[in-house]
Design an enzyme around this catalytic site. Structure first.
Site, PDB file in Angstrom:
ATOM      1  N   LYS A   1      -2.982  -9.605   0.324  1.00  0.00           N
ATOM      2  CA  LYS A   1      -1.759  -9.039   0.875  1.00  0.00           C
ATOM      3  C   LYS A   1      -1.784  -8.978   2.396  1.00  0.00           C
ATOM      4  CE  LYS A   1      -2.961  -4.312   0.509  1.00  0.00           C
ATOM      5  NZ  LYS A   1      -2.790  -3.574   1.742  1.00  0.00           N
ATOM      6  N   THR A   2      -2.943  -8.739   2.973  1.00  0.00           N
ATOM      7  CA  THR A   2      -3.020  -8.734   4.432  1.00  0.00           C
ATOM      8  C   THR A   2      -2.725 -10.127   4.964  1.00  0.00           C
ATOM      9  OG1 THR A   2      -4.760  -7.101   4.208  1.00  0.00           O
ATOM     10  CG2 THR A   2      -4.430  -8.015   6.378  1.00  0.00           C
TER      11      THR A   2
ATOM     12  N   ASP B   1       3.271  -2.032   5.150  1.00  0.00           N
ATOM     13  CA  ASP B   1       2.100  -2.248   4.302  1.00  0.00           C
ATOM     14  C   ASP B   1       1.866  -0.987   3.460  1.00  0.00           C
ATOM     15  OD1 ASP B   1      -0.149  -3.408   3.288  1.00  0.00           O
ATOM     16  OD2 ASP B   1      -1.406  -3.004   5.042  1.00  0.00           O
ATOM     17  N   GLU B   2       1.173  -1.113   2.348  1.00  0.00           N
ATOM     18  CA  GLU B   2       0.829   0.039   1.505  1.00  0.00           C
ATOM     19  C   GLU B   2       2.070   0.881   1.186  1.00  0.00           C
ATOM     20  OE1 GLU B   2      -2.120   0.173   0.359  1.00  0.00           O
ATOM     21  OE2 GLU B   2      -3.623  -0.357   1.868  1.00  0.00           O
TER      22      GLU B   2
ATOM     23  N   GLN C   1      -2.133   1.296  -7.045  1.00  0.00           N
ATOM     24  CA  GLN C   1      -3.092   1.836  -6.082  1.00  0.00           C
ATOM     25  C   GLN C   1      -2.529   3.035  -5.328  1.00  0.00           C
ATOM     26  OE1 GLN C   1      -5.799  -0.910  -3.920  1.00  0.00           O
ATOM     27  NE2 GLN C   1      -4.501  -2.513  -4.760  1.00  0.00           N
TER      28      GLN C   1
ATOM     29  N   ARG D   1     -12.852  -2.641  -6.103  1.00  0.00           N
ATOM     30  CA  ARG D   1     -13.555  -2.861  -4.838  1.00  0.00           C
ATOM     31  C   ARG D   1     -14.683  -3.853  -5.014  1.00  0.00           C
ATOM     32  NH1 ARG D   1      -9.873  -2.419  -2.249  1.00  0.00           N
ATOM     33  NH2 ARG D   1      -8.864  -2.230  -4.267  1.00  0.00           N
TER      34      ARG D   1
END
Length: 740
Positions: free
Chosen positions: A33-34, A220-221, A251, A606
């Site tokens: 996504k980044t 973002d997020e 998330q 993670r």
DNA sequence: ACGCTTCCAGTTTTT
DNA sequence: CTGGAAGCGT
């Protein structure tokens, strides 16, 4: 064009090249996504010729903002400055500083952190004669912050809580608290967003200016935005309607901080005709790890639904282990890391995650005895340290003498014989005059009641006067030197001479390096010299300024702080009912439990290659020992993905013989038992347990999500696919347990 | 005014 | 078990 889309998969490409209008990117963990965000920025500027200054790019952390900046720079081959790239808070601060007097604030307003907030709340309680036993300051700070997240001002808060004794009390405090903040020329974190929204709503010209300015807004997020942030983005995107949000509903783990998962779940409703793109290919984890993560998150009802897949191999199975106690658990983690590094692996390939900070202690001890280098992330950040905050309080007061909170913090720090009585008197005089405490202090001689303390108070005001003058004339680093010298704080610690005092001096010195490095960065970013005001805002909005640690180390942190990170090998410890999921989330509500499950999902995802899940049969936390059953999340993972490692008993010093069993039973009292058959309550007589699939003749099929009570009184919550969530009495519900 | 004792509560924390 | 806060004695 190829430099922009060359390395992207089809979905990522579609996202990056999306045309005008609202866009929702549902980006699973590790789906790049980044990469999408940075490429989108590059695409807009390079291909669509959008000027960087008309793009607002919002992240949640400074770290993420930096990351995006450097990655965009790499795409451009040169550094392009995006003046409106940053966190919600820094962007709002910037907007507010452009029109500071619109809301009645004076220039140079300062920002309060949680500690300042709590201090101010305590002051308010005292002034209102309210009992801090009935109204714990922590809880009030929390309530006020949540109210601001939801754009509820004191008046509204009061109205909607009429008749509720406790909440009306909170409303009283909230009202006074805001009044004082304005008087002290200070804003707390919540105010930054709240006030920015208020400013935009109340002033057509300002609103129009920003609405026209921001041709593109990228967030973002997005799953972690609160209502105020939602509103801000909503207002600003109203003209160009180019709002591009990236997030993962699975998330969302900050609900307790006001994040509203609704924002992402209902984006498509709020922005009609939006383009929705799912990024489901995961580039991070092995198939086994992803399957385990999917197994867990599947049990949540409130989600968009998304299944991650990977082209990576199966990898090793999820390693599960029950340690006899927390000490033993830490030992095992440490010994596995030691073994692996002997085989040539690097320490920075490992991370240990836990639910609460208090769990880090045992782990640190175990790693220390084996000389394994580690770094604890999170915890008290550098700028929160008492000694650092004291120095900053001197700086803040020199900049803004209206700030009674800072004044009270340092007026007798170091000791100069100004006690409670004097401070209270100054406070009362200031209150009756309607002025700030500093004004009273500087004229202490004028008030007979302060006559006896006059000299000591003068000693203090002379220092501050000197600093006020210096603040206007000196660059920040020289000003820091003067604060050290004039305040006498370092001298005080030197006199103390203890190990602790020496470490405090070290931290104070470290603050100077923080100043020097911000001074270097600052002109680069803004073209201006860094002012004291700029520096203070900067550090108020940054938490990750901790000193760099040398060499490779094992990362240890809470599951929350691990979001956004990845490691080849991840350990999650304390996978126990009451720990993870936390006791509170089990008892409070199904929503809270779902958030907990998302946290588990974040933790598992993670891991790139290996994951270890630990639980213990006995754990000491906060001084008492408890026996916890294995976490329900363990039972949710398909046994085919797991490998259960049992080990010889022993309390830390026993032999580290590790035996593998083919099954996945958990060893308790010597007898292996099947995870899936574990009851949520110890000794409970009921025959359904959390996570089990059940069927009801009327409601159809569903999953048991929680239960409370035992025997006849046992209540369970079942989420039925067709009929929704029901609370049932286990003994009467006539549920049929389905075999998988 | 200050230091010493006692008592109590105790998630998660990008800003 | 911790750290912070309140209370008491000097």
């Amino acid at each position: 064009m190829d430099t922009i889309t060359g390395k992207l998969n089809e979905m990522q490409k579609k996202a990056v090249l999306a045309g005008d209008g609202p866009v929702l990117i549902l980006a699973g963990a590790g789906s790049g996504k980044t990469r999408v965000l940075t490429h989108r920025l590059a695409y807009l500027v390079m291909e669509k010729n959008v000027p960087p200054q008309s793009i607002m790019a919002i992240t949640f952390t400074n770290k993420a903002a930096r990351e995006i900046r450097t990655r965009v720079a790499r795409l451009f081959g040169e550094s392009v400055w995006f003046p409106w790239a940053g966190t919600f808070h820094s962007i709002c601060l910037k907007m507010l500083k452009m029109f500071p007097d619109s809301l009645g604030y004076r220039e140079n307003f300062v920002i309060y952190d949680q500690e300042d907030q709590k201090t101010l709340v305590k002051d308010c309680l005292k002034e209102l004669n309210m009992d801090s036993k009935i109204f714990p300051p922590r809880m009030i700070v929390h309530s006020i912050s949540r109210a601001k997240d939801e754009l509820i001002d004191p008046e509204k808060y009061k109205k909607s809580n009429e008749g509720d004794y406790r909440l009306s009390g909170v409303a009283e405090v909230y009202e006074l608290y805001q009044k004082k903040l304005l008087e002290y020329n200070a804003m707390d974190f919540g105010d930054l967003i709240f006030n920015a929204v208020t400013m935009l709503e109340n002033f057509d010209k300002i609103r129009g200016y920003f609405q026209n300015l921001f041709r593109h807004i990228l967030i973002d997020e997005y799953q972690d935005t609160n209502l105020a942030q939602y509103k801000l983005a909503n207002i600003l995107s109203r003209i160009h309607e180019n709002i591009f949000v990236v997030g993962d509903d699975d998330q969302s783990i900050y609900g307790w901080r006001g994040a509203d998962i609704r924002n992402i779940l209902e984006f498509e409703k709020d922005y009609k005709g939006c383009l929705t793109i799912r990024l489901e290919q995961n580039y991070r984890s092995t198939k086994n790890i992803l399957a385990a993560a999917n197994d867990v998150i599947r049990n949540n009802a409130r989600r968009k639904g998304k299944t991650l897949w990977s082209e990576k191999g199966d990898g090793s199975r999820v390693q599960c282990m029950t340690a006899s106690n927390d000490f033993n658990e830490a030992e095992k983690v440490a010994s596995i890391i030691a073994e692996e590094t002997e085989k040539g692996r690097k320490l920075d390939e490992f991370a240990v995650l836990y639910r609460v900070n208090a769990q880090s202690l045992r782990l640190e001890q175990a790693l220390k005895t084996r000389n394994i280098s580690y770094k604890v992330f999170g915890g008290t950040s550098f700028f929160q340290r008492k000694e650092v905050k004291d120095i900053i309080a001197y700086m803040k007061l020199a900049l803004n003498p209206d700030d009674n909170v800072q004044l009270k913090r340092i007026i007798n720090m170091p000791r100069r014989g100004i006690g409670k009585t004097t401070v209270t008197r100054i406070e009362e005089i200031a209150a009756s005059l309607g002025s700030d405490m500093y004004d009273v202090a500087i004229r202490a001689g004028d008030y007979s009641i302060l006559r006896s303390a006059e000299n000591r108070v003068k000693e203090f005001t002379v220092i501050i006067e000197k600093l006020r003058k210096a603040a206007k004339e000196l660059p920040v680093d020289d000003f820091y030197d003067m604060v050290i010298e004039a305040s006498g704080l370092v001298k005080m610690y030197e006199a103390e001479g203890t190990v602790e005092a020496r470490s405090r001096i070290g931290n104070i010195r470290e603050l100077k390096s923080a100043i020097l490095s911000s001074m270097e960065e600052f002109p680069e970013l803004t073209g201006d010299e860094m002012t004291l005001e700029g520096f203070l805002s900067n550090i108020a909005l940054s938490t990750d300024a901790d000193e760099e640690k040398e060499g490779p180390y094992v990362s240890i942190m809470t599951l929350h702080s691990a979001k956004g990170l990845e490691f080849p090998t991840v350990f999650i410890i304390g996978m126990e009912e009451g720990i993870f999921p936390s006791y509170q989330s089990i008892t409070e509500s199904a929503d809270r439990l779902e958030e907990e499950r998302r946290l588990c999902y974040v933790g598992i995802t993670r891991a790139m290659d290996e994951i270890y899940l630990f639980n213990t049969s006995e754990r000491t936390l906060y001084g008492h020992t408890q026996r916890n059953l294995p976490s329900r999340f363990l039972a949710e993972i398909s046994p085919t993905r797991m490998e259960y490692m049992s080990s010889g008993r022993g309390y830390g010093y026993g032999r580290k013989k590790t035996t593998r069993s083919t099954g996945f039973g958990l060893t308790r009292g010597g007898k292996p038992i099947d995870i899936a058959s574990l009851k949520v309550e110890a000794g409970g007589a009921a025959d359904v347990s959390t996570g089990q699939r059940v069927s009801h003749r009327k409601f159809g099929e569903g999953v048991v999500t929680s239960s409370e009570g035992t025997g006849e009184d046992k209540m369970i919550v079942v989420e039925f696919e067709e009929s929704g969530t029901k609370r049932l009495m286990a003994s009467y519900a006539k549920l049929k347990v389905l075999e998988d």
